[in-house]
Design a protein around this motif. Structure first.
Motif, PDB file in Angstrom:
ATOM      1  N   GLN A 423     -20.099  22.832 -57.372  1.00 14.27           N
ATOM      2  CA  GLN A 423     -19.816  21.976 -56.224  1.00 14.27           C
ATOM      3  C   GLN A 423     -20.741  22.293 -55.055  1.00 14.27           C
ATOM      4  N   GLY A 424     -20.999  23.575 -54.847  1.00 15.63           N
ATOM      5  CA  GLY A 424     -21.841  23.967 -53.725  1.00 15.63           C
ATOM      6  C   GLY A 424     -23.282  23.539 -53.886  1.00 15.63           C
ATOM      7  N   TRP A 425     -23.772  23.551 -55.137  1.00 14.65           N
ATOM      8  CA  TRP A 425     -25.147  23.132 -55.396  1.00 14.65           C
ATOM      9  C   TRP A 425     -25.362  21.682 -54.954  1.00 14.65           C
ATOM     10  N   GLY A 426     -24.435  20.809 -55.299  1.00 15.77           N
ATOM     11  CA  GLY A 426     -24.560  19.410 -54.917  1.00 15.77           C
ATOM     12  C   GLY A 426     -24.491  19.209 -53.416  1.00 15.77           C
ATOM     13  N   LYS A 427     -23.684  20.007 -52.756  1.00 15.82           N
ATOM     14  CA  LYS A 427     -23.568  19.908 -51.299  1.00 15.82           C
ATOM     15  C   LYS A 427     -24.796  20.511 -50.622  1.00 15.82           C
ATOM     16  N   HIS A 428     -25.249  21.644 -51.140  1.00 14.22           N
ATOM     17  CA  HIS A 428     -26.394  22.351 -50.577  1.00 14.22           C
ATOM     18  C   HIS A 428     -27.675  21.525 -50.696  1.00 14.22           C
ATOM     19  N   LYS A 429     -27.822  20.785 -51.800  1.00  9.00           N
ATOM     20  CA  LYS A 429     -29.049  20.031 -52.075  1.00  9.00           C
ATOM     21  C   LYS A 429     -28.814  18.517 -52.004  1.00  9.00           C
ATOM     22  N   ARG A 430     -27.864  18.076 -51.258  1.00  9.23           N
ATOM     23  CA  ARG A 430     -27.445  16.681 -51.227  1.00  9.23           C
ATOM     24  C   ARG A 430     -28.617  15.741 -50.942  1.00  9.23           C
ATOM     25  N   TYR A 431     -28.819  14.767 -51.819  1.00 10.22           N
ATOM     26  CA  TYR A 431     -29.859  13.742 -51.717  1.00 10.22           C
ATOM     27  C   TYR A 431     -31.271  14.346 -51.661  1.00 10.22           C
ATOM     28  N   CYS A 432     -31.415  15.505 -52.264  1.00  9.33           N
ATOM     29  CA  CYS A 432     -32.699  16.182 -52.237  1.00  9.33           C
ATOM     30  C   CYS A 432     -33.102  16.524 -53.668  1.00  9.33           C
ATOM     31  N   ASP A 433     -33.910  17.549 -53.840  1.00  4.00           N
ATOM     32  CA  ASP A 433     -34.339  17.978 -55.161  1.00  4.00           C
ATOM     33  C   ASP A 433     -34.152  19.483 -55.270  1.00  4.00           C
ATOM     34  N   GLY A 434     -34.209  19.985 -56.506  1.00  5.78           N
ATOM     35  CA  GLY A 434     -34.034  21.412 -56.707  1.00  5.78           C
ATOM     36  C   GLY A 434     -34.727  21.883 -57.965  1.00  5.78           C
ATOM     37  N   SER A 435     -34.972  23.178 -58.028  1.00  2.64           N
ATOM     38  CA  SER A 435     -35.621  23.790 -59.185  1.00  2.64           C
ATOM     39  C   SER A 435     -34.654  24.750 -59.871  1.00  2.64           C
ATOM     40  N   ILE A 436     -34.987  25.122 -61.099  1.00  4.90           N
ATOM     41  CA  ILE A 436     -34.164  26.091 -61.818  1.00  4.90           C
ATOM     42  C   ILE A 436     -34.139  27.419 -61.068  1.00  4.90           C
ATOM     43  N   ALA A 437     -35.292  27.824 -60.534  1.00  4.67           N
ATOM     44  CA  ALA A 437     -35.349  29.081 -59.781  1.00  4.67           C
ATOM     45  C   ALA A 437     -34.405  29.037 -58.584  1.00  4.67           C
ATOM     46  N   GLU A 438     -34.371  27.902 -57.903  1.00  2.00           N
ATOM     47  CA  GLU A 438     -33.468  27.774 -56.756  1.00  2.00           C
ATOM     48  C   GLU A 438     -32.009  27.810 -57.200  1.00  2.00           C
ATOM     49  N   PHE A 439     -31.707  27.153 -58.322  1.00  3.20           N
ATOM     50  CA  PHE A 439     -30.327  27.168 -58.804  1.00  3.20           C
ATOM     51  C   PHE A 439     -29.906  28.578 -59.184  1.00  3.20           C
ATOM     52  N   ARG A 440     -30.764  29.302 -59.867  1.00  5.28           N
ATOM     53  CA  ARG A 440     -30.423  30.681 -60.230  1.00  5.28           C
ATOM     54  C   ARG A 440     -30.165  31.513 -58.975  1.00  5.28           C
ATOM     55  N   ALA A 441     -31.041  31.393 -57.968  1.00  2.64           N
ATOM     56  CA  ALA A 441     -30.856  32.150 -56.726  1.00  2.64           C
ATOM     57  C   ALA A 441     -29.535  31.778 -56.061  1.00  2.64           C
ATOM     58  N   TYR A 442     -29.197  30.497 -56.093  1.00  4.61           N
ATOM     59  CA  TYR A 442     -27.938  30.047 -55.488  1.00  4.61           C
ATOM     60  C   TYR A 442     -26.745  30.611 -56.258  1.00  4.61           C
ATOM     61  N   ALA A 443     -26.811  30.560 -57.595  1.00  7.19           N
ATOM     62  CA  ALA A 443     -25.724  31.093 -58.413  1.00  7.19           C
ATOM     63  C   ALA A 443     -25.561  32.592 -58.203  1.00  7.19           C
ATOM     64  N   GLU A 444     -26.662  33.312 -58.059  1.00 10.58           N
ATOM     65  CA  GLU A 444     -26.579  34.758 -57.817  1.00 10.58           C
ATOM     66  C   GLU A 444     -25.974  35.046 -56.454  1.00 10.58           C
ATOM     67  N   ARG A 445     -26.333  34.236 -55.475  1.00  8.11           N
ATOM     68  CA  ARG A 445     -25.797  34.457 -54.129  1.00  8.11           C
ATOM     69  C   ARG A 445     -24.292  34.225 -54.085  1.00  8.11           C
TER      70      ARG A 445
END
Length: 491
Positions: A423-445
């Protein structure tokens, strides 16, 4: 998800437009002919950012002839002497801020535009392109993304489809809002993204359909479906308009499609409980004709489903998949096409969550059967979901091993943190783009864990990972339907 992949990476080449200088006034330089995507370096263009596309189109199903005028509003990100648009049809004229501009086609799909005056950095500008052609006859790099059918056409494909019906900055890094106005012969339907601005109206033997999208959209997610359709309108529990369209020539498949797409609002309501608030302004789906596309695609706000989805009966699993893309792929788009796991692995895992919800087998049961489905010596385990390659970024491994990777993440961090991450990923990157590296960093945080080994094993290492005995998840205990698993594999 597109199931027929035909594009190959083409080297980006920038040439001066005939009759134009290599650069304009002092400090002005040409925009690049690509955005440097790892797989498709010449997709998209540099030097500007599009804010809005206003497309006025007239289509004749009998001849497959398309006439169009595209009005593009953009902002320069550098001092521009010229810029490129991705487009493959014949162009009659181009203006920039009302003044005629020089233009020339170069390479496979590059339209090079040289304005009468340089465009200053940060300046807003408007481009108007008038064009025409028979899209099904236009072949680029050996393929066409335009599907002509007996009563119309489908402009639906991934990662490229815009080239055959409107000029664009064709990469998910440059999202924009859209107005799509389509004139078709009376008695024909024309469906696109978003909401209807007005009810369709007839003038001069043509019916006009005016669609409006209020949220930013990647260019490949814009679509048209033209032909003989039954339109069904309703209102979702949250008050959003629901518009679905069913091709009239589907025969018995039509009943299966209606039984599945008709549950769209219900499936969205469920997916909101695991992914967060639905990110768009409208809902629905399009069941394409029997002579149309075979695959299904997550076109924004209203997915388009190929006829194969209904051949075994109602199939809410594919609906759950394409609707999950509204969060993963549409709301948050790939930063680079190497990041396709962020789209397909997540949408595939949504099918597993829907299975849990429907009592057809827990995610753990689906994982176990999917893991067992592919033997250790299968080529399936040689494809890396985190970097599947430009030749086929839509390999089954991106979907199935990609979903398995998410299930391992769920087991590693626990349900509470796992769904907080989604849920946080969609809110954090709303209407934008993202990379796998960014998702991993977000999940770790959010989890407070080092997830490097998990991501490396499941996304970037060839071979079948060893799986330890996993704990049971809190979900209905009921044997998974093998037919459900098979259906997930038959794309």
């Amino acid at each position: 998800m597109r199931k027929i992949f035909t594009a190959v990476a083409v080297a980006a080449v920038l040439l001066a437009a005939p009759g134009a200088a290599a650069a304009g006034g002092p400090g002005a330089t040409p925009g690049s002919s690509g955005l440097g995507d790892t797989y498709y370096p010449d997709y998209g263009n540099g030097g500007y950012d599009v804010g809005h596309y206003d497309l006025n189109l007239c289509y004749q199903p009998a001849t497959d002839h398309l006439d169009g005028t595209a009005t593009i509003t953009a902002t320069a990100t550098q001092h521009l002497s010229r810029f490129n648009l991705d487009f493959a049809l014949d162009v009659a004229s181009v203006t920039v801020d009302g003044a005629p501009a020089a233009f020339a086609h170069e390479g496979a799909h590059e339209l090079v535009v040289t304005p009468a005056a340089d465009i200053k950095r940060h300046a807003a500008f408007t481009v108007v392109v008038t064009y025409s052609g028979v899209p099904s006859s236009v072949v680029v790099n050996g393929f066409t993304s335009w599907k002509r059918v007996s009563d119309g056409a489908l402009a639906v494909n991934e990662p490229e489809s815009a080239w055959w019906w409107y000029p664009s900055n064709d990469h998910p890094l440059d999202k924009a809002t859209f107005d799509v106005s389509i004139a078709v012969p009376d008695g024909t339907q024309a469906i696109s993204n978003g909401v209807l601005k007005t009810e369709p109206y007839s003038a001069g033997g043509f019916t006009h359909w005016d669609w409006h999208s209020t949220k930013p959209m990647a260019t490949y997610l814009a679509y048209m479906a033209i032909g003989q359709y039954d339109l069904v309108k309703s209102t979702a529990p949250d008050g959003q308009p629901v518009i679905s369209a069913y091709a009239k020539n589907l025969g018995t498949f039509g009943d299966n499609a209606r039984a599945s797409i008709g549950r769209t609002a219900e499936i969205i309501a469920f997916e909101e409980t695991v992914f967060g608030p639905y990110p768009f302004e409208a809902q629905g789906g399009v069941a394409g004709p029997i002579d149309g596309i075979r695959f299904s695609l997550e076109t924004q706000a209203r997915p388009v489903y190929g006829w194969r989805a209904w051949r075994k009966g109602p199939n809410t699993s594919v609906v759950a998949h394409e609707l999950a893309h509204q969060w993963f792929g549409d709301n948050v788009s790939v930063h680079n096409w190497t990041d396709i796991w962020l789209n397909e692995g997540f949408a595939s895992y949504a099918q597993w969550l829907w299975s849990e919800h429907e009592g057809m087998g827990t995610a753990q049961q689906v994982f176990d059967q999917t893991y067992a489905f592919y033997p250790a010596d299968s080529d399936f385990w040689q494809v890396l979901p985190g970097d599947p390659g430009a030749e086929d970024p839509f390999d089954n491994a991106v979907y199935d091993r990609g979903a398995m990777a998410l299930h391992q993440l769920r087991l590693a961090v626990g349900d509470r943190k796992f769904f907080a991450i989604l849920q946080g990923w969609g809110k954090h990157k709303r209407y934008c783009d993202g990379s796998i590296a960014e998702f991993r960093a977000y999940a770790e945080r959010l989890s407070g864990q080092d997830l490097s080994a998990l991501f490396t094993t499941w996304l970037y290492t060839k071979g079948k990972p060893t799986v330890a005995t996993s704990p049971s998840l809190s979900a209905p205990i009921k044997p998974a339907s093998w037919d459900f698993i098979q259906m997930a594999h038959e794309r």
